[in-house]
Scaffold this active site. Structure first.
Site, mmCIF file in Angstrom:
data_model
loop_
_atom_site.group_PDB
_atom_site.id
_atom_site.type_symbol
_atom_site.label_atom_id
_atom_site.label_comp_id
_atom_site.label_asym_id
_atom_site.label_seq_id
_atom_site.Cartn_x
_atom_site.Cartn_y
_atom_site.Cartn_z
ATOM 1 N N SER A 156 0.824 -1.190 -0.154
ATOM 2 C CA SER A 156 0.105 0.185 0.166
ATOM 3 C C SER A 156 0.788 1.179 0.013
ATOM 4 O O SER A 156 0.835 2.262 0.950
ATOM 5 C CB SER A 156 -1.047 0.107 1.202
ATOM 6 O OG SER A 156 -1.698 -1.085 1.060
ATOM 7 N N ARG A 171 7.376 6.339 -4.137
ATOM 8 C CA ARG A 171 8.164 6.900 -2.919
ATOM 9 C C ARG A 171 7.356 6.273 -1.674
ATOM 10 O O ARG A 171 6.034 5.876 -1.776
ATOM 11 C CB ARG A 171 7.924 8.384 -2.926
ATOM 12 C CG ARG A 171 6.528 9.101 -2.678
ATOM 13 C CD ARG A 171 6.235 10.474 -2.781
ATOM 14 N NE ARG A 171 6.587 10.908 -4.460
ATOM 15 C CZ ARG A 171 5.422 10.353 -5.013
ATOM 16 N NH1 ARG A 171 4.188 9.956 -4.622
ATOM 17 N NH2 ARG A 171 5.522 10.585 -6.467
ATOM 18 N N ASP A 209 -4.193 -1.329 -1.250
ATOM 19 C CA ASP A 209 -5.354 -1.666 -0.357
ATOM 20 C C ASP A 209 -6.550 -0.886 -0.880
ATOM 21 O O ASP A 209 -7.516 -1.596 -0.856
ATOM 22 C CB ASP A 209 -4.869 -1.063 1.006
ATOM 23 C CG ASP A 209 -4.338 0.126 1.129
ATOM 24 O OD1 ASP A 209 -4.237 0.890 0.084
ATOM 25 O OD2 ASP A 209 -4.144 0.569 2.366
HETATM 26 C C1 BGC Z 1 -0.227 5.210 0.383
HETATM 27 C C2 BGC Z 1 -1.317 4.361 -0.711
HETATM 28 C C3 BGC Z 1 -2.266 3.771 0.474
HETATM 29 C C4 BGC Z 1 -2.789 4.729 1.469
HETATM 30 C C5 BGC Z 1 -3.760 4.023 2.546
HETATM 31 C C6 BGC Z 1 -0.897 6.206 1.473
HETATM 32 O O1 BGC Z 1 0.176 6.535 2.201
HETATM 33 O O2 BGC Z 1 0.529 5.969 -0.521
HETATM 34 O O3 BGC Z 1 -0.715 3.627 -1.339
HETATM 35 O O4 BGC Z 1 -3.338 3.118 -0.416
HETATM 36 O O5 BGC Z 1 -1.721 5.296 2.175
HETATM 37 O O6 BGC Z 1 -3.065 2.855 3.166
#
Ligand code: BGC
Length: 502
Positions: A156, A171, A209
């Protein structure tokens, strides 16, 4: 001794607050309250930024193509592993999708993500993840000779995916800062660690996610059009038509082909054009491992809510004209990230008129004794921070609805803030109502009598069931000869052949 339970109305509770604290409350209200006009302006800008992210030139919202290319039918079958590398826990699941439509069985184990891994080395990270998977398999399949099991890996973080079994980390977010992963495909790094340990797994799909949440929620409710996470981080995914995704034009996909887009909306307004940032948001950003990134996320996600609150208190304490925590040692409060969102939830949940639980929490966690007026200020601060988070979050949901022209929809949401933060759902629903100007509710009745046209509802388990479904959909697609967006289609066919039903 605790006082009487609070009444729903807080009228008069500020009566005894001295002038210096009262004017600080007013100042904070001016900073943190976001009115309807501003919500609408943010949403309109959000809509154009979503569209910009889909173009070849791109914008600050990444709008990542995920190569998840359809909703499930409900008839997906097979046995899959799912791995969820979250911020706090690592979860491994085995999911069985039986013949019955929309059903699933799941077994799972949770492992704590050690804090030091988040700033350690790539080898330590992948080694730990592979060890957990190995333990899970040894425990649940002791002595069995296994073919390679197909795995849906919920990673995620923002990743550029040319294929579903590939993903270059753009990143780290959510406070992670591990060297040697940004700019690299995470799949070979992860597979090398599995290989080293001889873990019999084949990565079938690398997913976000939010995409998992979208797919899992749609599996049981076909009105679910958006998947959201409001947790440590925040983000959303939705299904787009390939014809709208300018950056994929070179692939000549059928313009009507569906493809799930992981917005990575935490990056909204990184150029600071519209969000009402406060001096505290500026500090959070400046002191974070990735300044300039995730502007929207840093104002609304669980990782930051407690820190915003802490920074305000430390600032008030430093102001000579504000009398707060007088003659007290506030060294515990001075430690960055010492308060998490649950500290704020507890304040908002304090049922007592005299805010006794909040008083006790300040003593226990921070060694600070609070006075009644200080408690009133503290409670108001928590309300302001929590309300701003919910209202700004609604702008993202409203923006996707506007972009897609959804007049009615269900939105599947998951994450600790959505599930546990008091009033987050009601405050978000109120903001959606203001932004989208509904006149009637979903069933044509007067507003407030029935269901809202767009409802944000608790989602199905995205990183478990969602990951398994996306793995199943990918294998089915490859078996049907549709290999666009799949790197190792051949290997996938050879090693993963769960039962399929069309
Ligand atoms: C991430 C996402 C993720 C979200 C919730 C963010 O910091 O970049 O990819 O879906 O958090 O977990």
């Amino acid at each position: 001794m605790v006082g009487p339970r609070r009444q729903p109305s807080r009228k008069g509770s500020m009566a005894d607050v001295p002038e210096d604290l009262f004017s600080e409350i007013k100042r904070l209200e001016d900073m943190f309250m976001v009115d309807t006009t501003k919500l609408k302006a943010i949403t309109d800008h959000f809509v154009s930024e979503l569209a910009k992210g889909l173009t070849k030139e791109g914008g600050s919202i990444p709008m990542n193509a995920t190569w998840c290319m359809s909703f499930p039918t409900g008839y997906e079958t097979g046995t899959f592993l799912a791995l969820d590398m979250g911020g706090t826990n690592l979860r491994v699941c085995e999911i069985n999708l039986p013949e019955e439509q929309g059903e699933f069985d799941i077994i799972q184990s949770k492992y704590r993500m050690p804090e030091e891994l988040k700033t350690g080395t790539a080898d330590e990270l992948w080694g730990y993840v592979a060890d957990c998977l190995q333990q899970f398999i040894e425990y649940h399949h002791e002595g069995e000779k296994l073919d390679k099991l197909p795995l849906g890996f919920t990673f995620s973080y923002p990743a550029t995916q040319e294929h579903i079994d590939h993903g270059v980390l753009q990143r780290w977010t959510k406070g992670f800062d591990i060297e040697g992963v940004e700019g690299h495909d995470v799949v070979p790094q992860f597979e090398a660690a599995l290989e080293e340990r001889g873990v019999p797994i084949k990565l079938t799909a690398l997913i976000n996610d939010t995409t998992g949440t979208l797919i899992a929620s749609h599996y049981t409710d076909d009105e679910m059009m958006i998947g959201c996470i409001f947790g440590t981080g925040c983000n959303a995914a939705y299904m787009e038509h390939a014809g709208e995704v300018g950056k994929l034009a070179h692939l000549n996909l059928d313009p009507k082909q569906e493809i799930a887009i992981n917005c990575e909306w935490g990056a909204f307004d990184n150029e600071h054009k519209i969000l009402p940032r406060t001096q505290y948001d500026v500090i959070i950003d400046k002191d974070s491992p990735r300044p300039g990134q995730q502007s929207f996320e840093k104002m609304i996600a669980g990782l930051y809510l407690g820190e915003i609150f802490r920074l305000i208190l430390v600032d008030l304490y430093a102001q000579p004209h504000v009398r707060i925590f007088e003659n007290q040692d506030i060294s515990s409060l001075q430690k960055p990230y010492s308060l998490d969102a649950s500290f704020l939830s507890d304040i908002e949940n304090d049922p007592y008129e005299n805010l006794q639980e909040t008083h006790d929490n300040f003593v226990q966690q921070l060694g600070i004794k609070t006075t009644k007026p200080e408690l009133e200020l503290i409670r108001r601060m928590a309300e302001l921070i929590g309300t701003r988070a919910a209202r700004l979050s609604a702008c993202g949901v409203a923006a996707i609805c506007k972009k897609k022209g959804y007049k009615t929809a269900h939105v599947g949401a998951d994450g600790s803030v959505f599930n546990k933060y008091p009033h987050f759902k009601a405050r978000g629903a109120q903001a959606l109502k203001e932004i989208l100007d509904w006149e009637k509710d979903r069933d044509g009745k007067r507003l407030g009598r029935g269901r809202d046209p767009v409802e944000i509802l608790p989602a199905e388990d995205g990183s478990g069931v969602g990951a398994a479904l996306i793995a199943a959909l990918t294998i089915k697609r490859v078996q049907d000869g549709l290999t666009v967006g799949v790197k190792n289609a051949e290997a996938m066919l050879k090693s993963c052949a769960p039962a399929k039903k069309s």
